[in-house]
Write an enzyme that holds these catalytic residues in place. Structure first.
Site, PDB file in Angstrom:
ATOM      1  N   GLY A  13       0.824  -1.208   0.000  1.00 14.39           N
ATOM      2  CA  GLY A  13       0.000   0.000   0.000  1.00 14.39           C
ATOM      3  C   GLY A  13       0.856   1.255   0.000  1.00 14.39           C
ATOM      4  N   GLY A  15      -0.400   4.327   0.149  1.00 11.71           N
ATOM      5  CA  GLY A  15      -1.225   5.431   0.635  1.00 11.71           C
ATOM      6  C   GLY A  15      -0.453   6.205   1.694  1.00 11.71           C
ATOM      7  N   PHE A  16      -1.168   6.873   2.580  1.00 11.20           N
ATOM      8  CA  PHE A  16      -0.487   7.707   3.572  1.00 11.20           C
ATOM      9  C   PHE A  16       0.389   6.872   4.511  1.00 11.20           C
ATOM     10  CE2 PHE A  16      -3.999  10.516   2.339  1.00 11.20           C
ATOM     11  CZ  PHE A  16      -3.269  11.654   2.048  1.00 11.20           C
ATOM     12  N   GLU A 173     -19.157  17.309   2.290  1.00 10.74           N
ATOM     13  CA  GLU A 173     -18.490  18.054   1.210  1.00 10.74           C
ATOM     14  C   GLU A 173     -19.098  17.712  -0.152  1.00 10.74           C
ATOM     15  OE1 GLU A 173     -14.471  17.142   2.249  1.00 10.74           O
ATOM     16  OE2 GLU A 173     -14.455  15.196   1.274  1.00 10.74           O
ATOM     17  N   ASP A 302      -5.676   2.980   7.958  1.00  6.56           N
ATOM     18  CA  ASP A 302      -7.102   2.635   8.107  1.00  6.56           C
ATOM     19  C   ASP A 302      -7.343   1.151   8.367  1.00  6.56           C
ATOM     20  OD1 ASP A 302      -7.731   5.252   7.676  1.00  6.56           O
ATOM     21  OD2 ASP A 302      -8.803   4.943   5.784  1.00  6.56           O
ATOM     22  N   ALA A 317      -5.923  10.817   7.610  1.00  2.99           N
ATOM     23  CA  ALA A 317      -4.599  10.794   6.993  1.00  2.99           C
ATOM     24  C   ALA A 317      -3.483  11.039   8.014  1.00  2.99           C
ATOM     25  CB  ALA A 317      -4.542  11.844   5.883  1.00  2.99           C
TER      26      ALA A 317
HETATM   27  C1  LIG Z   1     -13.267  10.794   0.166  1.00  9.09           C
HETATM   28  C2  LIG Z   1     -12.326  10.808   1.340  1.00  9.09           C
HETATM   29  C3  LIG Z   1     -12.028  12.010   1.977  1.00  9.09           C
HETATM   30  C4  LIG Z   1     -11.165  12.045   3.062  1.00  9.09           C
HETATM   31  N1  LIG Z   1     -10.869  13.246   3.630  1.00  9.09           N
HETATM   32  C5  LIG Z   1      -9.964  13.299   4.621  1.00  9.09           C
HETATM   33  C6  LIG Z   1      -9.564  14.547   5.164  1.00  9.09           C
HETATM   34  O1  LIG Z   1     -10.056  15.607   4.749  1.00  9.09           O
HETATM   35  N2  LIG Z   1      -8.620  14.559   6.150  1.00  9.09           N
HETATM   36  C7  LIG Z   1      -8.067  13.391   6.614  1.00  9.09           C
HETATM   37  O2  LIG Z   1      -7.198  13.441   7.483  1.00  9.09           O
HETATM   38  N3  LIG Z   1      -8.429  12.198   6.139  1.00  9.09           N
HETATM   39  C8  LIG Z   1      -9.357  12.111   5.145  1.00  9.09           C
HETATM   40  N4  LIG Z   1      -9.725  10.900   4.635  1.00  9.09           N
HETATM   41  C9  LIG Z   1      -9.180   9.671   5.232  1.00  9.09           C
HETATM   42  C10 LIG Z   1      -7.780   9.380   4.741  1.00  9.09           C
HETATM   43  O3  LIG Z   1      -7.701   9.557   3.351  1.00  9.09           O
HETATM   44  C11 LIG Z   1      -7.439   7.947   5.151  1.00  9.09           C
HETATM   45  O4  LIG Z   1      -7.504   7.859   6.547  1.00  9.09           O
HETATM   46  C12 LIG Z   1      -6.043   7.565   4.671  1.00  9.09           C
HETATM   47  O5  LIG Z   1      -5.988   7.589   3.264  1.00  9.09           O
HETATM   48  C13 LIG Z   1      -5.662   6.184   5.172  1.00  9.09           C
HETATM   49  O6  LIG Z   1      -4.377   5.901   4.704  1.00  9.09           O
HETATM   50  P1  LIG Z   1      -3.938   4.398   4.432  1.00  9.09           P
HETATM   51  O7  LIG Z   1      -2.510   4.460   4.035  1.00  9.09           O
HETATM   52  O8  LIG Z   1      -4.331   3.538   5.576  1.00  9.09           O
HETATM   53  O9  LIG Z   1      -4.846   3.907   3.213  1.00  9.09           O
HETATM   54  P2  LIG Z   1      -4.963   4.489   1.744  1.00  9.09           P
HETATM   55  O10 LIG Z   1      -4.527   5.889   1.669  1.00  9.09           O
HETATM   56  O11 LIG Z   1      -6.351   4.154   1.333  1.00  9.09           O
HETATM   57  O12 LIG Z   1      -3.941   3.628   0.889  1.00  9.09           O
HETATM   58  C14 LIG Z   1      -4.108   2.251   0.691  1.00  9.09           C
HETATM   59  C15 LIG Z   1      -3.254   1.837  -0.501  1.00  9.09           C
HETATM   60  O13 LIG Z   1      -3.223   0.420  -0.543  1.00  9.09           O
HETATM   61  C16 LIG Z   1      -3.357  -0.009  -1.889  1.00  9.09           C
HETATM   62  N5  LIG Z   1      -3.903  -1.368  -1.835  1.00  9.09           N
HETATM   63  C17 LIG Z   1      -5.082  -1.762  -1.305  1.00  9.09           C
HETATM   64  N6  LIG Z   1      -5.213  -3.108  -1.381  1.00  9.09           N
HETATM   65  C18 LIG Z   1      -4.086  -3.565  -1.977  1.00  9.09           C
HETATM   66  C19 LIG Z   1      -3.622  -4.854  -2.335  1.00  9.09           C
HETATM   67  N7  LIG Z   1      -4.334  -5.969  -2.078  1.00  9.09           N
HETATM   68  N8  LIG Z   1      -2.420  -4.972  -2.945  1.00  9.09           N
HETATM   69  C20 LIG Z   1      -1.683  -3.856  -3.214  1.00  9.09           C
HETATM   70  N9  LIG Z   1      -2.072  -2.614  -2.895  1.00  9.09           N
HETATM   71  C21 LIG Z   1      -3.247  -2.470  -2.270  1.00  9.09           C
HETATM   72  C22 LIG Z   1      -4.283   1.024  -2.508  1.00  9.09           C
HETATM   73  O14 LIG Z   1      -4.134   1.054  -3.918  1.00  9.09           O
HETATM   74  C23 LIG Z   1      -3.814   2.306  -1.839  1.00  9.09           C
HETATM   75  O15 LIG Z   1      -2.798   2.956  -2.571  1.00  9.09           O
HETATM   76  C24 LIG Z   1     -10.588  10.837   3.539  1.00  9.09           C
HETATM   77  C25 LIG Z   1     -10.886   9.620   2.913  1.00  9.09           C
HETATM   78  C26 LIG Z   1     -11.750   9.613   1.822  1.00  9.09           C
HETATM   79  C27 LIG Z   1     -12.055   8.307   1.139  1.00  9.09           C
END
Ligand SMILES: Cc1cc2nc3c(=O)[nH]c(=O)nc-3n(C[C@H](O)[C@H](O)[C@H](O)COP(=O)(O)OP(=O)(O)OC[C@H]3O[C@@H](n4cnc5c(N)ncnc54)[C@H](O)[C@@H]3O)c2cc1C
Length: 416
Positions: A13, A15-16, A173, A302, A317
């Site tokens: 992943g 993501g953040f 939003e 998450d 995030a």
């Molecule tokens: C519409 C929306 C608005 C938001 N607004 C805010 C905000 O204003 N402020 C704030 O703080 N937070 C906000 N959030 C929440 C924030 O974006 C999340 O808490 C954050 O992105 C979580 O980070 P993460 O790294 O856990 O997951 P993610 O950022 O979701 O990253 C997960 C990554 O894993 C990859 N992945 C998933 N499954 C697999 C797999 N099986 N194999 C390989 N790769 C995989 C995905 O492609 C992705 O790149 C928002 C979320 C959404 C959906």
């Protein structure tokens, strides 16, 4: 002279959580493989802008290879993780590749949850990915086109009836911006309908919108939404969604555009581990964010369920970035034989935007709403966007939208 092999850290992943973990390992004596099924890092907080045609997809995403091009100990791998052999320490990818690891970091995030009604997903898309955002953009823009084309007044009303289910930050939003599109952006562009007559409804089953904010800011958010033209309904859950509309209590409302911003479910990757999970499927991790009984496997962002002072750490995030950094520091400490410390979330405050010049901000008791809050929200979101180019483009697009009420990305693509 032969080099000593260094530990291999596989991060799933970008993501953040995953990206921050990767970056925090840049000076560590490890080899990192960052696996993501997409080739880009996505700034989810601005996804709603893509869904509502304010920004284009590349404005809020950046290729992982480009972001990490200067970090020599990282190998970026495009692929989907599908299996974990924890006993042999092997991660399996959908293309058949098998990656051996010394440390595994799972940061695959979350997806939509429909509270057991998965059939609703086809009628009420949620917003988590760029594909979701483009699908929603297409549905919103097409709804106005269909309303313009039909001569049947009942059908026209159904096309001009929009509903957003879920009064959290994403629902608020989306609804606020859709009202702005109907009232301002599309004004004078149609000949047979008045877009300003569109009904934009925000439905929250709980007693108030933005329930993670203090009551005074929830009330301010509701007032600002209503001023923008959103009809806010609280206290009644949606009990059915079909192709023709939704049911609220006993009443059926004809609506061709229903958007889902209500439930969250952890990424299915979590089910591959034998580990305790909460109701949303998030893995209940140990205080250092490792999986209980598997101290070489970590979960962050998450996908992790973390309790702090009797309350869950929110799925935002900032928390994901802090967890990613903490996992990297823990891996470094383990390798160096140093003691590891428990994760502690530092909460800097809570912001939510509602629409044009409307937002709420809660900075630990320092609370404000309206125009000032909107500027604060805007500055924070542009600052945290990855990439100088993206920041400049978003800034220019927003300045243009601010003065003209226009939205630049109003293109209907052929496919969802
Ligand atoms: C519409 C929306 C608005 C938001 N607004 C805010 C905000 O204003 N402020 C704030 O703080 N937070 C906000 N959030 C929440 C924030 O974006 C999340 O808490 C954050 O992105 C979580 O980070 P993460 O790294 O856990 O997951 P993610 O950022 O979701 O990253 C997960 C990554 O894993 C990859 N992945 C998933 N499954 C697999 C797999 N099986 N194999 C390989 N790769 C995989 C995905 O492609 C992705 O790149 C928002 C979320 C959404 C959906």
């Amino acid at each position: 002279m032969q080099r000593m092999p260094v530990p291999h850290v596989v991060i799933v992943g970008g993501g953040f959580a995953g990206l921050w973990a990767t970056r925090a390992l840049r000076r560590a004596a490890v080899r990192v493989t960052l696996v993501d099924r997409r080739n880009y890092h996505l700034f989810q907080p601005l996804l709603y802008q893509v869904a509502t045609a304010g920004l284009s997809a590349p404005d809020i995403a950046a290729p992982l290879r480009h972001i990490l091009r200067r970090q020599r100990n990282v190998d970026v791998r495009l692929g989907e993780a599908v299996s974990i052999d924890a006993a042999s320490r092997i991660l399996g990818l959908a293309d058949g590749a098998r990656l051996e690891y010394d440390y595994l970091v799972l940061t695959s995030g979350a997806t939509h949850g429909y509270f057991g009604h998965d059939a609703w997903a086809q009628y009420a898309p949620g917003l988590k990915t760029l594909d979701d955002a483009l699908l929603i953009r297409r549905r919103i823009l097409l709804a106005f086109e269909r309303a313009e084309a039909t001569t049947d007044p009942v059908e026209r009303d159904a096309w001009l009836s929009f509903a957003v289910v879920g009064g959290g930050p994403t629902g608020v939003e989306l609804a606020g911006t859709m009202a702005e599109i109907a009232r301002h952006t599309l004004r004078r562009e149609f000949r047979h309908i008045d877009p300003a007559t569109a009904r934009v409804r925000l439905i929250e089953s709980g007693p108030r919108v933005l329930s993670s904010f203090p009551e005074s800011l929830s009330a301010a958010a509701r007032r600002q939404l209503e001023r923008l033209g959103v009809e806010v309904t609280t206290g009644t859950p949606v009990s059915d969604v079909t192709a023709d509309g939704y049911r609220l209590g006993e009443a059926f409302v004809a609506s061709r555009t229903v958007l889902w911003a209500a439930g969250v479910a952890a990424s299915p990757l979590g089910r591959l581990l034998e580990a305790p999970r909460d109701r949303a499927g998030r893995i209940q991790v140990s205080p250092d964010l490792s999986v209980p009984g598997r101290e070489e496997i970590f979960v962050a962002g998450d996908l992790a369920s973390v309790q702090q002072d009797g309350r869950p750490v929110p799925g935002v995030a900032t928390a994901a970035k802090q967890m990613g950094t903490h996992v990297a520091n823990t891996i470094r400490a383990r390798i160096a034989g140093r003691p590891v410390s428990p994760f502690r979330y530092r909460d800097y405050g809570n912001l939510a935007t509602i629409g044009r010049m409307a937002a709420v901000v809660d900075l630990h008791g320092f609370r404000f709403s309206g125009l000032l809050a909107w500027w604060f929200w805007l500055a924070a979101h542009i600052f945290f966007l990855i990439g100088f180019r993206n920041r400049m483009i978003v800034l220019i697009d927003w300045a243009w939208a601010y003065f003209s009420y226009q939205r630049n990305a109003r293109i209907i693509l052929d496919r969802d």
